[in-house]
Structure formats: C-alpha cells, structure tokens
Design a protein around this motif. Sequence first.
Motif, PDB file in Angstrom:
ATOM      1  N   VAL A   1      44.263  34.798   8.367  1.00  0.00           N
ATOM      2  CA  VAL A   1      45.388  33.868   8.551  1.00  0.00           C
ATOM      3  C   VAL A   1      45.079  32.512   7.922  1.00  0.00           C
ATOM      4  N   SER A   2      43.836  32.068   8.029  1.00  0.00           N
ATOM      5  CA  SER A   2      43.489  30.751   7.484  1.00  0.00           C
ATOM      6  C   SER A   2      43.436  30.743   5.964  1.00  0.00           C
ATOM      7  N   SER A   3      43.465  31.923   5.355  1.00  0.00           N
ATOM      8  CA  SER A   3      43.474  31.980   3.894  1.00  0.00           C
ATOM      9  C   SER A   3      44.887  32.001   3.312  1.00  0.00           C
ATOM     10  N   ILE A   4      45.895  32.062   4.164  1.00  0.00           N
ATOM     11  CA  ILE A   4      47.277  32.075   3.677  1.00  0.00           C
ATOM     12  C   ILE A   4      47.594  30.698   3.089  1.00  0.00           C
ATOM     13  N   PRO A   5      48.130  30.635   1.892  1.00  0.00           N
ATOM     14  CA  PRO A   5      48.445  29.340   1.281  1.00  0.00           C
ATOM     15  C   PRO A   5      49.416  28.524   2.116  1.00  0.00           C
ATOM     16  N   MET A   6      49.278  27.212   2.007  1.00  0.00           N
ATOM     17  CA  MET A   6      50.066  26.294   2.827  1.00  0.00           C
ATOM     18  C   MET A   6      51.574  26.453   2.627  1.00  0.00           C
ATOM     19  N   ASP A   7      51.998  26.589   1.377  1.00  0.00           N
ATOM     20  CA  ASP A   7      53.438  26.636   1.133  1.00  0.00           C
ATOM     21  C   ASP A   7      54.078  27.868   1.749  1.00  0.00           C
ATOM     22  N   ILE A   8      53.328  28.992   1.795  1.00  0.00           N
ATOM     23  CA  ILE A   8      53.870  30.190   2.441  1.00  0.00           C
ATOM     24  C   ILE A   8      53.964  29.987   3.944  1.00  0.00           C
ATOM     25  N   VAL A   9      52.960  29.344   4.524  1.00  0.00           N
ATOM     26  CA  VAL A   9      52.993  29.081   5.962  1.00  0.00           C
ATOM     27  C   VAL A   9      54.206  28.231   6.325  1.00  0.00           C
ATOM     28  N   ARG A  10      54.487  27.241   5.489  1.00  0.00           N
ATOM     29  CA  ARG A  10      55.581  26.331   5.806  1.00  0.00           C
ATOM     30  C   ARG A  10      56.947  26.959   5.577  1.00  0.00           C
ATOM     31  N   SER A  11      57.035  27.865   4.600  1.00  0.00           N
ATOM     32  CA  SER A  11      58.336  28.431   4.255  1.00  0.00           C
ATOM     33  C   SER A  11      58.721  29.628   5.108  1.00  0.00           C
ATOM     34  N   ASP A  12      57.770  30.209   5.846  1.00  0.00           N
ATOM     35  CA  ASP A  12      58.046  31.417   6.620  1.00  0.00           C
ATOM     36  C   ASP A  12      57.758  31.150   8.104  1.00  0.00           C
ATOM     37  N   PRO A  13      58.784  31.037   8.938  1.00  0.00           N
ATOM     38  CA  PRO A  13      58.558  30.765  10.374  1.00  0.00           C
ATOM     39  C   PRO A  13      57.701  31.834  11.042  1.00  0.00           C
ATOM     40  N   GLN A  14      57.825  33.082  10.614  1.00  0.00           N
ATOM     41  CA  GLN A  14      57.030  34.148  11.210  1.00  0.00           C
ATOM     42  C   GLN A  14      55.540  33.915  10.976  1.00  0.00           C
ATOM     43  N   ILE A  15      55.197  33.463   9.782  1.00  0.00           N
ATOM     44  CA  ILE A  15      53.790  33.192   9.487  1.00  0.00           C
ATOM     45  C   ILE A  15      53.320  31.951  10.242  1.00  0.00           C
ATOM     46  N   ALA A  16      54.171  30.953  10.343  1.00  0.00           N
ATOM     47  CA  ALA A  16      53.796  29.757  11.107  1.00  0.00           C
ATOM     48  C   ALA A  16      53.503  30.117  12.552  1.00  0.00           C
ATOM     49  N   ASP A  17      54.315  31.002  13.137  1.00  0.00           N
ATOM     50  CA  ASP A  17      54.055  31.449  14.515  1.00  0.00           C
ATOM     51  C   ASP A  17      52.730  32.189  14.591  1.00  0.00           C
ATOM     52  N   LEU A  18      52.443  33.014  13.569  1.00  0.00           N
ATOM     53  CA  LEU A  18      51.176  33.746  13.551  1.00  0.00           C
ATOM     54  C   LEU A  18      49.997  32.780  13.490  1.00  0.00           C
ATOM     55  N   VAL A  19      50.118  31.714  12.716  1.00  0.00           N
ATOM     56  CA  VAL A  19      49.042  30.723  12.621  1.00  0.00           C
ATOM     57  C   VAL A  19      48.783  30.108  13.992  1.00  0.00           C
ATOM     58  N   ARG A  20      49.854  29.721  14.669  1.00  0.00           N
ATOM     59  CA  ARG A  20      49.683  29.106  15.996  1.00  0.00           C
ATOM     60  C   ARG A  20      49.091  30.095  17.002  1.00  0.00           C
ATOM     61  N   GLU A  21      49.553  31.340  16.964  1.00  0.00           N
ATOM     62  CA  GLU A  21      49.015  32.353  17.879  1.00  0.00           C
ATOM     63  C   GLU A  21      47.528  32.570  17.628  1.00  0.00           C
ATOM     64  N   THR A  22      47.155  32.639  16.376  1.00  0.00           N
ATOM     65  CA  THR A  22      45.748  32.875  16.043  1.00  0.00           C
ATOM     66  C   THR A  22      44.888  31.688  16.460  1.00  0.00           C
ATOM     67  N   ALA A  23      45.401  30.477  16.273  1.00  0.00           N
ATOM     68  CA  ALA A  23      44.651  29.287  16.676  1.00  0.00           C
ATOM     69  C   ALA A  23      44.423  29.279  18.187  1.00  0.00           C
ATOM     70  N   VAL A  24      45.443  29.658  18.949  1.00  0.00           N
ATOM     71  CA  VAL A  24      45.304  29.719  20.405  1.00  0.00           C
ATOM     72  C   VAL A  24      44.299  30.793  20.795  1.00  0.00           C
ATOM     73  N   ALA A  25      44.375  31.956  20.153  1.00  0.00           N
ATOM     74  CA  ALA A  25      43.455  33.042  20.473  1.00  0.00           C
ATOM     75  C   ALA A  25      42.015  32.678  20.119  1.00  0.00           C
ATOM     76  N   LEU A  26      41.824  31.936  19.040  1.00  0.00           N
ATOM     77  CA  LEU A  26      40.478  31.525  18.638  1.00  0.00           C
ATOM     78  C   LEU A  26      39.907  30.505  19.604  1.00  0.00           C
ATOM     79  N   GLY A  27      40.783  29.623  20.114  1.00  0.00           N
ATOM     80  CA  GLY A  27      40.338  28.604  21.057  1.00  0.00           C
ATOM     81  C   GLY A  27      39.562  27.482  20.390  1.00  0.00           C
ATOM     82  N   THR A  28      38.843  26.726  21.206  1.00  0.00           N
ATOM     83  CA  THR A  28      38.028  25.609  20.706  1.00  0.00           C
ATOM     84  C   THR A  28      36.591  26.071  20.551  1.00  0.00           C
ATOM     85  N   PRO A  29      36.097  26.202  19.326  1.00  0.00           N
ATOM     86  CA  PRO A  29      34.733  26.702  19.123  1.00  0.00           C
ATOM     87  C   PRO A  29      33.684  25.711  19.629  1.00  0.00           C
ATOM     88  N   ARG A  30      32.499  26.216  19.883  1.00  0.00           N
ATOM     89  CA  ARG A  30      31.389  25.367  20.287  1.00  0.00           C
ATOM     90  C   ARG A  30      30.942  24.494  19.115  1.00  0.00           C
TER      91      ARG A  30
END
Length: 926
Positions: A460-489
């Motif tokens: 997910v972090s390798s997806i280019p920025m413009d695609i993330v911004r232009s596709d709401p589904q991908i933006a939701d995936l980015v947020r979901e993945t960030a939440v699942a990853l949490g705050t690393p040590r």
Amino acid sequence: MLLEREQELTVLDKAVSHAPSGTGALVLVEGGVGAGTTALLNRLADRAAAAGALVLRSSGIPGERAVPFGVLRQLVLPLLAERHLLPPPLAAASAVAPGTSHANPGGETGAAVRADTLHWMHILFAGLSAERPVVLAVDDLAWVDNASLEALVHLAARLDGLGLLLAVVRKDGLGAHDALISEIAAAATHRVRAHALSRCATATLVARHFGADCPDEFSRTCHDLTGGRPKDLMVLCDRARLRRLGAPHWHTSRLRELGESLRRERLLLLLRREPALDSFLKATAVLADHATDDVVARLAGLSRQQCEHAREVLTHAWHPAHGQGEAAHTREACAVVLQAMGDGESSRRHREASALLDASGAGPEEVAVPLLHVDRLGDEWEIHQLRAAAAAARRRGAPEAAVRYLSRALVDVPASSHVRAELLYELGVTELDLKSPVAGRHFVQAARLMPRILRRAEVVSSIPMDIVRSDPQIADLVRETAVALGTPREDDRQGRYLAMRLEARARYAGLEDPGLVTSAARRLQELGEQPYGASAAERELRTVLLFTAAMCGQTDHGTVARMARQVLDEEPAHASPSGLALEMLPPVLYCTDTPHTAMSWLDAARLHAAQEGNRSTLARVEALRGLLQLAGGEVGLARERGVRALALAEGATYKDRVQPTVVLGRVALELDDCELAGRVLDPTEPPADLRLFALHGVLNGLLAEAQGNLPAALAHYLDCGRVLERAGWVNPAAAPWQVRAALVQHRLGRTAQALATARTHHERALAWGAPSTLSRALRLLGILTGGAAGIELLRQAVDTVETEGSRLELAHGLTELGRRLQQVSNPAGDRMLRRGRQLVTELLNARADAGPGTPPRHARALAAGLTPAETRVAERAARGLSNREIAEELETSLRAVERHLTSSYRKFCITGREQLAQAMGMDDSL
C-alpha cells in the motif's frame, strides 16, 4: 485435351514409337506438385496401350513406403492371373509381412530374397518384352519403397536389348536427396517437364467449366490462386461450380476464400504424407520468433539434414502464394499448423518448447512466450518463468509485454494463493508505466490478499500519491492499513518507515480535509528538525506536511521555509520528477518569499530531464522556475517561462499542464492581463485540483471586472474563498482572492464589508509573516483607508518589501504611495511614482537569464544568489559611492541600502565594502 503440352506429348510419342525397337528407354517426367505430371504419365500409358504394348502401372503411396517391394508388386499384379509368370522369389517376398526377419533389409534372409527378386524380375520382363513391347509406368518416385527403387535401378541399368519402356515421375523437391531416385533420373533417355499453364491457357480451361462469357477477372483470380497448376485449377473450378460461384454473379471474393481454403487443405494433406515435415512445422510454429535451426531440430526430433529436406518439400510441394517470400510462406504454413492442432497437443508442444528453450540458456522472455499458449499452467516453474519474463520486459522498456505475461499467469493461480497477491502487485506496478486506470484496482486486490500486515503495508505504501488521491477506495485502504499497522516502536525501523509512507499518502489524499490541514503544523512540530540522513519516507511525509502547513498559513513562514530547505538539501534532484518534492516544495517556497532556495535544485532537475528527453518533466520544471521568479517579482521572465512550459506540455496529460497554467494565471492576476487570463482558462476541462479551482475562480472574477460586471466578479471571488476556507486553505499567499474581493466591494460602495475583508486578510498575512503577503495586505488597507492613516499603511507596505520579497509588490506599493502623496501635494509623490513605474517596466521587459555575454559582476552576483536590487546596490558600492549617494541615485531609503549591502556581504562571505569590488569581478575593470 492437355493444354500447352504439345512439345511434351511429342517426346512421349517418340519414346513410345521406339519401344518395339528393342533398345529400351527410360522416360523421366518432372514437375511441381499439381503441375500435371500424372496426366502426362497417363497419356503415355494410353498411347502405348493403343499401340499394342503391355502397360503395367503402379504408384508410390506415402503410407506404404515401409512395405518392401510394394510398388513392384503393383506392377506385376496383373500377371497374377497367370501364376506361372510370377517369379517365385517375388511371390515369397509378397508373403513376408513387414517387420519380420525376412523383411529386414539388414537380415541375411532379406538380402537373399531381394537378390533373387531382382534377378527373376529381369528375367520376367525380358521374357515379356520379347513377345511384345512392355511399358512400366511408375508415379511419384518420392513415395516408392526402397526395395522397389532398388528394383527399378536394377532394371534401368539393363534396358539395352529389351523392348521395355520404363516411365517414372519425379516431383520437384520430393526425394531430391535420395541416391536411388537420382540414379534412376540419371539413366533417363527422354525427359519432359510439366510447366504451369499460362494465363491464356488458364482462361481457356476456366471457360470450359463456366462458359465462354467468364469474366477476365474471374479467370485471373483462378490463375493467381493456383499458379496455373492444372490439378489445382481443376479442383478449384469443380468446387467453385458446386458452390455456384460462377454465372450470373461471378463471386470473385468468395472464390478467393475458397482458394485459400483449398490451399490449407493441400498443406494438411501433405503433412499427413510427410511426417518429417509435420514435425518440422509444428516445432517451428510453437517456437515462433525463437525458432533457430538447432532448437527446431531438437524439438522436432529430426536431424539437421531432415530439417533441410522438410524445407525443400514445403517449398516445392506447397507452393508459395503469388508474390510471397520464403519467410512469409513459412509463417503461413505455421499458422495453418497451429490452427489444426488440438488444444491438448498445442499445450503439450508449447510446454516442451518452453522447457527446451530454458535448457538451451534462452532469456526469460524467450522461455515464457510458449507458455502464453498453453491451456492451463501446470506448476510453479511456469508461473515463475512468466514473472521473470515480466521483469525482463519492464527492464527493456516494454510494459505492454510485461502486462501480458502477468495477466496470463493470473488466470490459473488460485484466489487463495499468496502468489496471486504478489502477481497482482507486480501487475499494478507494471500498469503504472502505462498510466493504466486499472492499476489502482490491482493494488487494492493485492493488498486485500496479503496475509501479513507488514507486506500489506509495503504494497500500500508503494502506491503512487496521485492514484491514492484520485481513488477514494485506495485512500480508504491506506487509512485502514495505517490503523492496522499501528504505531511502531522506536527501534522498529521498517515499521516506522512504512508508517511514515502511509501517513504521507493519507495526508496527501486529505489535502482538502480541514482536519488534516489544520493539524499539519502540529505534526511538523512533533517531528521537529529534520535529522541528517533522514529516510525517503520521512522526507516524503515532511513534504506533504510543509505544503499543507503553507496552504493553512497558521505557522510562521520562516519555520516552514527552513524546514523546506532541509528537505531540499537531502532530496536528490535527479529523482525529483518521480517524487513529491517537485510538485510541492516550489509552491511552498513561493509562499514563503524564499525562491532562491530551490533555483539550483531545479536547474539540476532540468538538466536530468533534458538528458532523458522528458518533455513533460521539462515543462513542469520550466513552469516552477517561472513560479519562483514570480515570487521575486520578475514577472516578465515568469511569463516567458510559463509560455515556454505550456509549449513543452502541448499534447501532454492534464497533470503535466497544471504548473504552466498556475504560473501564467498568476502572471495574469499580477498584471490584470485579461487576454492572458482568457488563454489560461479552459472551459472544456474543469479543474480537479483545488489550486486550479481557486485560480480559475479569481481569473473569472478578473474577466468579469474587465467587462464591468462587478457583482458577478464579486460572486466569483467569494465562491472561491468559501471553497478554500472550507478546505482550511486560508493562507492569503496561496490565493489572493480577498484582495480583489475587498477592492470590488469598495468599488460597489460596500465600504464596511471591504474593510472587514481587508482586516481579515491582514490578520492572516500577519500570522503567516511572509514580506510580500504582508505588504499586499498593508497596501490593501492603505487603499481602503483615507488620510494620513492610509498613507502610513502604504509606507509600511513599501518598507516591508524594500529589502526582501517581491519587487513587483514593491513597485505596486511605490506606485500607490506616490499617487496618494501627489493627492496631498507631497513632493516625494512624483519620485515614488516614477520609481514604481520604472521598476514595473524593468520587471516586465526582462526576457532571459544571464548568458555567456553577461558582464562578470552580474554573473558573479547571480552565482552568489544576489537579488537584482542587491546587485544594483553592491555594484554602486563597489564603485565607491556612499550609502546616501546610492539611496539618492536609486531613489530608495538609506535603510534599504544598508540592508542590501549587509545581505550581499553575507552571500559573498566577505566582511566589508573593501572586498566587494573583487567579489563582484570589478577590480580588473576599475
């Protein structure tokens, strides 16, 4: 009646007439397949029979080439009625089944039988020819069994003294390398060749089938399809009559289709007769472009000599179409073979080809191409080969081929397999090279299938920025993945890296989210100063935060400018076209009045883009250089660069035209240039970017003002402001809509509203603190405020940009202050007005950067980063003028001269005026 065969028939008649003489003769009839060789042989037999000769006929059959003496038995078959005439050895040989020891040519018994057969055969035909002439007619030597060929060679060597006529047919290209056939041909006493019919003869033959009114085009088509070969021509005409392709409609196009169908039919018949040719063509077909001689021979299971023979057979037995070269002829044959193969055989042969190419050391793509044609991929090795081929195709710059390999691999990979997730990811990355709109969908599918959260975060972090911004589904995936990853040590470097990349994408997708916009400054404060050697992920996140903070305008501009310089110091310029830095940092520096920070960085990016020949990147870099020059007030140069960038972006994507449009739009606003504003506005393409939307709104207001429609202009400005404020973009440096709205309100007599708008603008400018923005806000308040208070505000506006900021804003401030001072009869008004107008003219007329002919002092000043104002002051100081004399000559304040000199000393790394002449390169000229 045989057409155009007069000479051939004469030779045959001569041979028949000499048969009773007892001298013996051998007639060789040659010609291509379908040329009428069999018809000539039959005509010879008929004439001999009419003359009273005993005619015995036989023909080689492809399926019986392994039967010993098969053709010889056909010759003596009519003699079976008189069993005493059949030689005992031949009768014994005819009873031996193929494959037994008696039929084995290398066996002792087989050799004895063969010798006895040849002896009795000679005795038999010698006895028969003593009574009356004997004619032996043998068709198609190429398909005669070896034992019968030996018998014919034996007989051809003993014709002298016999009343025997031996007539044989040899087809071109068939059996050309057979020693026995060559020996028979060498013993020929009479030779005839069956040639193809001429167009005239073809027309005569076609007219016999379809009538004398047959059109020339129809008969010409028949000749082109058959090459004038009588056998093929007869078959074509018979089939055409059955399908009623002749009168009255004369379906020439359908006749061509029939001809092509018969041509394929002839090839398939030939392949059944010639197994070696069948194997050769199938191997060549499945190997396609990688069909080298060695690999074809190995895949077909043939020797090199057999492959050469197969080529000759194909050329002579299946003639090339009219005007067709050898390569095209072979490709056509391969296409027919592939079409005739069943799915099972095709898959098996393509798998064998792939394995053989791999064993031969072929490249990944060569190995993978045959796998594209199998019905179902069987194992992991085949999937691996397709993935390796896709990687190789991307390396050589062929993403279309890579997509084809990966798409084929995906067909047979189970949905639950982890390999499918990786294939989808690789497919999405490849589709990015093609700018395919489905790339984002494949990234989402790949991420959903990733079983491990770390791998999912990497994808997910390798997806280019413009695609993330232009596709709401991908933006939701980015947020979901960030939440699942949490705050690393703190010690989890990989986790922190991925978390920053995900946050950068989430914030980039939320550039118009007021919550994310207002929190950007706080997040920057949490990150603190950028450490040396910061990771690419941290620079990426800081870039997005800096841009967002600049649009929000609630952070001190100096802090933002300093952090932007830190990012640029470590951001590789050669990688900028593919990163965020090129898109976001120059606008940040424009808003902070620090354009010189990025100029050398942009120069390096431009050089790299020019070396690669990337016009779209060159257009963006050129536009951003113009934007930074506009930040310094150099409006003429900015306009020139914007026009050049727009020309470079001609035919490019909408995204590549954004930056040139922004630059020219801002130039139009600075100059109130309605013609340029009209060129920038594109009604056919609504702006998707918020910056462009704001720019379009202000430009539409400008055009409405020029038309005298002030209410419409005010509506455009206020609509623009509402959208920007709803997104949290309240920095007045980003979109000066409030300045224009307040001036229109003032012109409409809404003084209170105008002042309220101006004060809000001033408060935001104070919060941001950039000199140009603050000077513009003070100038607006000065215009709206009368009396001495208004003049004082205008003086403050001039003082704010006297030494830093936009020189165009300084010119506007001087002009407005000069007008107000003239109104109160202040003698300084003329000087201020004149200086402002001169400065505007200077900025408008600048057309190019310093080149090779630039004076040394100007070149050195540019290299050191001196602004034009600092250059003018430093130049006069180096000539020995005092600060007061410089101020009077340049019509500026003494304080401004002191500030310019102090800044020049710092940039030249000198301590005082005595070193200035050398630093400027003026010591040699003084």
